[in-house]
Design a protein around this motif. Structure first.
Motif, PDB file in Angstrom:
ATOM      1  N   ASP A 143       2.562  55.652-109.971  1.00 29.78           N
ATOM      2  CA  ASP A 143       1.418  55.084-109.251  1.00 29.78           C
ATOM      3  C   ASP A 143       1.575  53.575-109.022  1.00 29.78           C
ATOM      4  O   ASP A 143       0.783  52.973-108.288  1.00 29.78           O
ATOM      5  CB  ASP A 143       0.108  55.314-110.027  1.00 29.78           C
ATOM      6  N   TYR A 144       2.574  52.991-109.669  1.00 26.59           N
ATOM      7  CA  TYR A 144       2.830  51.540-109.552  1.00 26.59           C
ATOM      8  C   TYR A 144       4.260  51.404-109.022  1.00 26.59           C
ATOM      9  O   TYR A 144       5.204  51.220-109.798  1.00 26.59           O
ATOM     10  CB  TYR A 144       2.676  50.867-110.935  1.00 26.59           C
ATOM     11  N   PRO A 145       4.428  51.552-107.688  1.00 25.52           N
ATOM     12  CA  PRO A 145       5.777  51.720-107.133  1.00 25.52           C
ATOM     13  C   PRO A 145       6.761  50.610-107.475  1.00 25.52           C
ATOM     14  O   PRO A 145       7.930  50.883-107.757  1.00 25.52           O
ATOM     15  CB  PRO A 145       5.545  51.780-105.626  1.00 25.52           C
ATOM     16  N   ARG A 146       6.296  49.377-107.484  1.00 27.02           N
ATOM     17  CA  ARG A 146       7.243  48.288-107.788  1.00 27.02           C
ATOM     18  C   ARG A 146       7.630  48.277-109.256  1.00 27.02           C
ATOM     19  O   ARG A 146       8.794  48.045-109.601  1.00 27.02           O
ATOM     20  CB  ARG A 146       6.654  46.932-107.378  1.00 27.02           C
ATOM     21  N   LEU A 147       6.669  48.557-110.101  1.00 30.94           N
ATOM     22  CA  LEU A 147       6.984  48.605-111.533  1.00 30.94           C
ATOM     23  C   LEU A 147       7.911  49.785-111.806  1.00 30.94           C
ATOM     24  O   LEU A 147       8.889  49.684-112.560  1.00 30.94           O
ATOM     25  CB  LEU A 147       5.716  48.761-112.379  1.00 30.94           C
ATOM     26  N   PHE A 148       7.605  50.910-111.159  1.00 32.77           N
ATOM     27  CA  PHE A 148       8.405  52.124-111.335  1.00 32.77           C
ATOM     28  C   PHE A 148       9.858  51.861-110.921  1.00 32.77           C
ATOM     29  O   PHE A 148      10.802  52.198-111.646  1.00 32.77           O
ATOM     30  CB  PHE A 148       7.784  53.245-110.495  1.00 32.77           C
ATOM     31  N   ALA A 149      10.033  51.196-109.764  1.00 30.72           N
ATOM     32  CA  ALA A 149      11.390  50.941-109.257  1.00 30.72           C
ATOM     33  C   ALA A 149      12.143  49.976-110.180  1.00 30.72           C
ATOM     34  O   ALA A 149      13.327  50.182-110.486  1.00 30.72           O
ATOM     35  CB  ALA A 149      11.310  50.366-107.841  1.00 30.72           C
ATOM     36  N   ALA A 150      11.445  48.942-110.645  1.00 33.40           N
ATOM     37  CA  ALA A 150      12.114  47.965-111.522  1.00 33.40           C
ATOM     38  C   ALA A 150      12.481  48.608-112.856  1.00 33.40           C
ATOM     39  O   ALA A 150      13.584  48.397-113.383  1.00 33.40           O
ATOM     40  CB  ALA A 150      11.208  46.758-111.748  1.00 33.40           C
ATOM     41  N   ASP A 151      11.579  49.412-113.376  1.00 30.40           N
ATOM     42  CA  ASP A 151      11.840  50.105-114.658  1.00 30.40           C
ATOM     43  C   ASP A 151      13.049  51.025-114.512  1.00 30.40           C
ATOM     44  O   ASP A 151      13.942  51.050-115.359  1.00 30.40           O
ATOM     45  CB  ASP A 151      10.579  50.897-115.034  1.00 30.40           C
ATOM     46  N   LYS A 152      13.087  51.745-113.387  1.00 30.31           N
ATOM     47  CA  LYS A 152      14.185  52.686-113.137  1.00 30.31           C
ATOM     48  C   LYS A 152      15.517  51.931-113.011  1.00 30.31           C
ATOM     49  O   LYS A 152      16.527  52.333-113.596  1.00 30.31           O
ATOM     50  CB  LYS A 152      13.873  53.452-111.847  1.00 30.31           C
ATOM     51  N   ALA A 153      15.488  50.835-112.252  1.00 32.26           N
ATOM     52  CA  ALA A 153      16.725  50.057-112.053  1.00 32.26           C
ATOM     53  C   ALA A 153      17.245  49.531-113.392  1.00 32.26           C
ATOM     54  O   ALA A 153      18.443  49.616-113.692  1.00 32.26           O
ATOM     55  CB  ALA A 153      16.465  48.897-111.092  1.00 32.26           C
TER      56      ALA A 153
END
Ligand SMILES: N[C@@H](CCC(=O)N[C@@H](CS)C(=O)NCC(=O)O)C(=O)O
Length: 217
Positions: free
Chosen positions: A184-194
């Motif tokens: 639900d927090y796309p930027r946080l999700f992407a940074a966490d994944k990276a």
């Protein structure tokens, strides 16, 4: 020998594992079983008067408080730098870290959750709802910060992993644990994944620690 007194599921210890791994520093871990209350034993309180983990035994010093320890590591072992960029970027990285370290994480600390459960008669669902309430509040603010950031890059605050990611990844782990939908927090999700694809983060993950139970609980 550098010794990390921590616990597989402690997010403050997780921060230090990531930083030590990023900087290529070898260390051994001493497990302090938080579930069994070992953090409150006199022998541990002699190291950490608050009865918390982590404690980092390094350079003949016993350091406490993960924000102070992360800064110590960056000052004494500057490569790769955890607080890169100009003063404005470093202030932004510290702001991400503070939202998590000062405003989200403390209200979901084990002793606090145990207190809510005991003194306010909450069951596991009530406690989890409390945790989600404050994580979602903080994540909404972090997502807005990330949306408006001028520092860009695949990570939370730039094109290299920084102290901001060191705080984000353990907090996102906790979020998932308590049922927050990190997507639900796309930027946080992407940074966490990276960040989690990097070996230093992967090796620091709770499930990869020697004291992690086989059933993951
Ligand atoms: N501000 C401290 C917080 C440390 C902390 O909250 N540690 C937790 C584990 S993540 C703990 O030891 N909790 C034990 C308890 O609540 O009894 C730091 O960053 O080092």
């Amino acid at each position: 020998m550098t010794l990390l007194h921590g616990y597989w599921r402690s997010s403050a210890a997780y921060r230090l594992r990531i930083a030590l791994n990023l900087k290529g520093l070898g260390y051994e871990q001493v497990s302090v079983n938080l579930k069994d209350g070992h953090q409150r034993e006199a022998s541990h309180k002699a190291l950490h008067p608050q009865g918390f983990v982590p404690v980092l035994d390094i350079d003949d010093a016993q350091l406490i408080q993960s924000p102070a320890i992360l800064e110590y590591l960056d000052e004494t072992r500057p490569e790769p730098v955890l607080l890169p960029g100009d003063a404005a970027q470093r202030a932004r990285i510290r702001a991400y870290a503070a939202v998590i370290g000062c405003d989200i994480h403390p209200v979901q600390n084990l002793r606090l959750l145990q207190y809510i459960r005991k003194e306010y008669g909450q069951d596991a669902d009530g406690v989890a709802a409390w945790v989600r309430r404050w994580i979602t509040d903080g994540f909404s603010a972090l997502e807005k910060m990330a949306e408006s950031d001028r520092f860009g890059g695949s990570y939370l605050c730039g094109s290299t992993p920084t102290m901001a990611d060191i705080y984000l990844v353990p907090q996102a782990y906790n979020a998932r644990r308590f049922g927050v939908v990190v997507e639900d927090y796309p930027r946080l999700f992407a940074a966490d994944k990276a960040a989690r694809t990097l070996p230093a983060f992967e090796a620091a993950a709770p499930e990869n620690q020697p004291d992690a139970p086989e059933d993951g609980h």
